[in-house]
Design a protein around this motif. Sequence first.
Motif, PDB file in Angstrom:
ATOM      1  N   VAL A   1       1.044  -0.988  -0.039  1.00 21.74           N
ATOM      2  CA  VAL A   1       0.199  -0.269   0.007  1.00 21.74           C
ATOM      3  C   VAL A   1       0.852   0.651  -0.129  1.00 21.74           C
ATOM      4  CG1 VAL A   1      -1.345   1.018   1.245  1.00 21.74           C
ATOM      5  CG2 VAL A   1      -1.683  -1.246   1.532  1.00 21.74           C
ATOM      6  N   LYS A   2       2.389   1.201   0.467  1.00 19.93           N
ATOM      7  CA  LYS A   2       2.753   2.406   0.602  1.00 19.93           C
ATOM      8  C   LYS A   2       3.174   2.738  -0.468  1.00 19.93           C
ATOM      9  CE  LYS A   2       6.797   4.479   3.816  1.00 19.93           C
ATOM     10  NZ  LYS A   2       6.774   4.461   4.533  1.00 19.93           N
ATOM     11  N   THR A   3       4.135   1.625  -0.972  1.00 14.90           N
ATOM     12  CA  THR A   3       4.765   1.355  -2.617  1.00 14.90           C
ATOM     13  C   THR A   3       3.530   2.631  -3.460  1.00 14.90           C
ATOM     14  OG1 THR A   3       5.644   0.139  -1.886  1.00 14.90           O
ATOM     15  CG2 THR A   3       5.858   0.697  -4.601  1.00 14.90           C
ATOM     16  N   THR A   4       2.253   2.079  -3.600  1.00 18.41           N
ATOM     17  CA  THR A   4       1.377   2.226  -3.841  1.00 18.41           C
ATOM     18  C   THR A   4       1.280   3.442  -3.824  1.00 18.41           C
ATOM     19  OG1 THR A   4       0.497   0.368  -4.529  1.00 18.41           O
ATOM     20  CG2 THR A   4      -1.197   1.869  -4.806  1.00 18.41           C
ATOM     21  N   VAL A   5       0.744   3.966  -2.558  1.00 18.31           N
ATOM     22  CA  VAL A   5       0.805   5.737  -2.835  1.00 18.31           C
ATOM     23  C   VAL A   5       2.090   6.454  -3.133  1.00 18.31           C
ATOM     24  CG1 VAL A   5       0.751   7.167  -1.001  1.00 18.31           C
ATOM     25  CG2 VAL A   5      -0.672   5.158  -0.278  1.00 18.31           C
ATOM     26  N   HIS A   6       2.720   6.111  -2.755  1.00 21.75           N
ATOM     27  CA  HIS A   6       4.040   6.435  -3.211  1.00 21.75           C
ATOM     28  C   HIS A   6       4.232   6.817  -5.054  1.00 21.75           C
ATOM     29  CE1 HIS A   6       5.997   6.850  -0.133  1.00 21.75           C
ATOM     30  NE2 HIS A   6       7.215   5.802   0.123  1.00 21.75           N
ATOM     31  N   ILE A   7       4.017   5.397  -5.874  1.00 22.27           N
ATOM     32  CA  ILE A   7       3.084   5.733  -7.220  1.00 22.27           C
ATOM     33  C   ILE A   7       2.817   7.078  -7.255  1.00 22.27           C
ATOM     34  CG2 ILE A   7       3.145   4.549  -8.782  1.00 22.27           C
ATOM     35  CD1 ILE A   7       3.897   1.520  -7.941  1.00 22.27           C
ATOM     36  N   HIS A   8       1.440   6.877  -7.057  1.00 21.16           N
ATOM     37  CA  HIS A   8      -0.059   7.619  -7.299  1.00 21.16           C
ATOM     38  C   HIS A   8       0.841   8.607  -7.485  1.00 21.16           C
ATOM     39  CE1 HIS A   8      -3.400   5.744  -8.036  1.00 21.16           C
ATOM     40  NE2 HIS A   8      -3.277   4.604  -6.837  1.00 21.16           N
ATOM     41  N   ARG A   9       1.773   9.354  -5.985  1.00 20.77           N
ATOM     42  CA  ARG A   9       2.373  10.998  -5.755  1.00 20.77           C
ATOM     43  C   ARG A   9       3.182  11.207  -6.825  1.00 20.77           C
ATOM     44  NH1 ARG A   9       4.107  12.255   0.557  1.00 20.77           N
ATOM     45  NH2 ARG A   9       3.404  14.098  -0.651  1.00 20.77           N
ATOM     46  N   LEU A  10       4.060  10.161  -7.279  1.00 22.71           N
ATOM     47  CA  LEU A  10       4.935  10.824  -8.277  1.00 22.71           C
ATOM     48  C   LEU A  10       4.250  10.650  -9.738  1.00 22.71           C
ATOM     49  CD1 LEU A  10       7.749   7.372  -7.575  1.00 22.71           C
ATOM     50  CD2 LEU A  10       7.288  10.059  -7.652  1.00 22.71           C
ATOM     51  N   PHE A  11       3.003   9.960  -9.718  1.00 25.00           N
ATOM     52  CA  PHE A  11       2.447   9.779 -10.896  1.00 25.00           C
ATOM     53  C   PHE A  11       1.495  11.511 -10.986  1.00 25.00           C
ATOM     54  CE2 PHE A  11      -1.291   9.350 -13.972  1.00 25.00           C
ATOM     55  CZ  PHE A  11      -0.596   9.164 -14.907  1.00 25.00           C
ATOM     56  N   GLU A  12       1.147  11.377  -9.975  1.00 25.11           N
ATOM     57  CA  GLU A  12       0.072  13.116 -10.063  1.00 25.11           C
ATOM     58  C   GLU A  12       0.998  14.405 -10.184  1.00 25.11           C
ATOM     59  OE1 GLU A  12      -1.192  13.198  -6.309  1.00 25.11           O
ATOM     60  OE2 GLU A  12      -2.511  11.775  -6.104  1.00 25.11           O
ATOM     61  N   GLU A  13       2.394  13.840  -9.108  1.00 18.87           N
ATOM     62  CA  GLU A  13       3.506  15.264 -10.108  1.00 18.87           C
ATOM     63  C   GLU A  13       3.993  14.988 -10.968  1.00 18.87           C
ATOM     64  OE1 GLU A  13       6.315  18.384  -9.330  1.00 18.87           O
ATOM     65  OE2 GLU A  13       4.144  17.878  -7.065  1.00 18.87           O
ATOM     66  N   PHE A  14       4.264  13.527 -12.072  1.00 17.45           N
ATOM     67  CA  PHE A  14       5.114  14.288 -12.968  1.00 17.45           C
ATOM     68  C   PHE A  14       4.400  13.738 -14.549  1.00 17.45           C
ATOM     69  CE2 PHE A  14       8.509  13.232  -9.735  1.00 17.45           C
ATOM     70  CZ  PHE A  14       9.075  14.818 -10.137  1.00 17.45           C
ATOM     71  N   GLY A  15       3.835  12.775 -14.323  1.00 21.75           N
ATOM     72  CA  GLY A  15       2.917  12.255 -15.287  1.00 21.75           C
ATOM     73  C   GLY A  15       3.551  11.690 -16.339  1.00 21.75           C
ATOM     74  N   PHE A  16       2.666  10.832 -17.196  1.00 23.51           N
ATOM     75  CA  PHE A  16       3.832  10.574 -18.204  1.00 23.51           C
ATOM     76  C   PHE A  16       4.676  11.165 -19.008  1.00 23.51           C
ATOM     77  CE2 PHE A  16       0.165   7.893 -18.390  1.00 23.51           C
ATOM     78  CZ  PHE A  16       0.662   6.494 -17.954  1.00 23.51           C
ATOM     79  N   ASP A  17       4.753  12.629 -19.056  1.00 24.17           N
ATOM     80  CA  ASP A  17       5.958  13.492 -20.038  1.00 24.17           C
ATOM     81  C   ASP A  17       6.816  13.848 -19.882  1.00 24.17           C
ATOM     82  OD1 ASP A  17       3.680  12.659 -22.226  1.00 24.17           O
ATOM     83  OD2 ASP A  17       2.539  14.521 -21.902  1.00 24.17           O
ATOM     84  N   GLU A  18       6.771  14.255 -18.012  1.00 20.48           N
ATOM     85  CA  GLU A  18       7.783  15.403 -16.930  1.00 20.48           C
ATOM     86  C   GLU A  18       8.896  13.481 -17.024  1.00 20.48           C
ATOM     87  OE1 GLU A  18       7.949  17.702 -15.646  1.00 20.48           O
ATOM     88  OE2 GLU A  18       6.175  18.430 -16.154  1.00 20.48           O
ATOM     89  N   VAL A  19      10.090  14.182 -17.069  1.00 21.09           N
ATOM     90  CA  VAL A  19      11.841  13.273 -16.185  1.00 21.09           C
ATOM     91  C   VAL A  19      11.902  13.455 -15.078  1.00 21.09           C
ATOM     92  CG1 VAL A  19      13.904  12.856 -16.824  1.00 21.09           C
ATOM     93  CG2 VAL A  19      11.997  13.068 -18.909  1.00 21.09           C
ATOM     94  N   PHE A  20      11.898  12.707 -14.612  1.00 21.41           N
ATOM     95  CA  PHE A  20      12.148  12.460 -12.335  1.00 21.41           C
ATOM     96  C   PHE A  20      13.517  11.600 -12.299  1.00 21.41           C
ATOM     97  CE2 PHE A  20       8.984  10.095 -12.926  1.00 21.41           C
ATOM     98  CZ  PHE A  20       9.221   8.678 -12.280  1.00 21.41           C
TER      99      PHE A  20
END
Length: 124
Positions: free
Chosen positions: A61-80
């Motif tokens: 669950v914690k990793t899934t929350v992290h993935i969601h936060r990353l996706f909210e911030e960067f989406g498909f187009d942003e590089v991080f």
Amino acid sequence: METFLRNLLLNEKNELHSRNLHISGLLNEGKVDIQDRKVDIENEKVDIESVLSEKGSAFSVKTTVHIHRLFEEFGFDEVFGRSAVMKLLELKGSGASKLLSNLVQAEIIEPVFGYGKGKYKFKR
């Protein structure tokens, strides 16, 4: 539910009220016409849930929350990179590196070239 998990896993201090948890009124409303919304969804970014379910990965669950936060911030187009992950998720270097490694292995993110070493973006 999301607010509760954010409080639990990310040590946020969001207020939880039972009045916000009731859904019974939503079930009694008439049908919502989603035909117009389908067009918007197709033109918008694909939701990360579809990517996660497609990959079939069993993340915590914690990793899934992290993935969601990353996706909210960067989406498909942003590089991080690792430093952005560390800052956004408040992780130490080793934790951010392990998360990125797990996401690459699960084919959720992919390395990007031309932006420097250790840069990634979400796979479509």
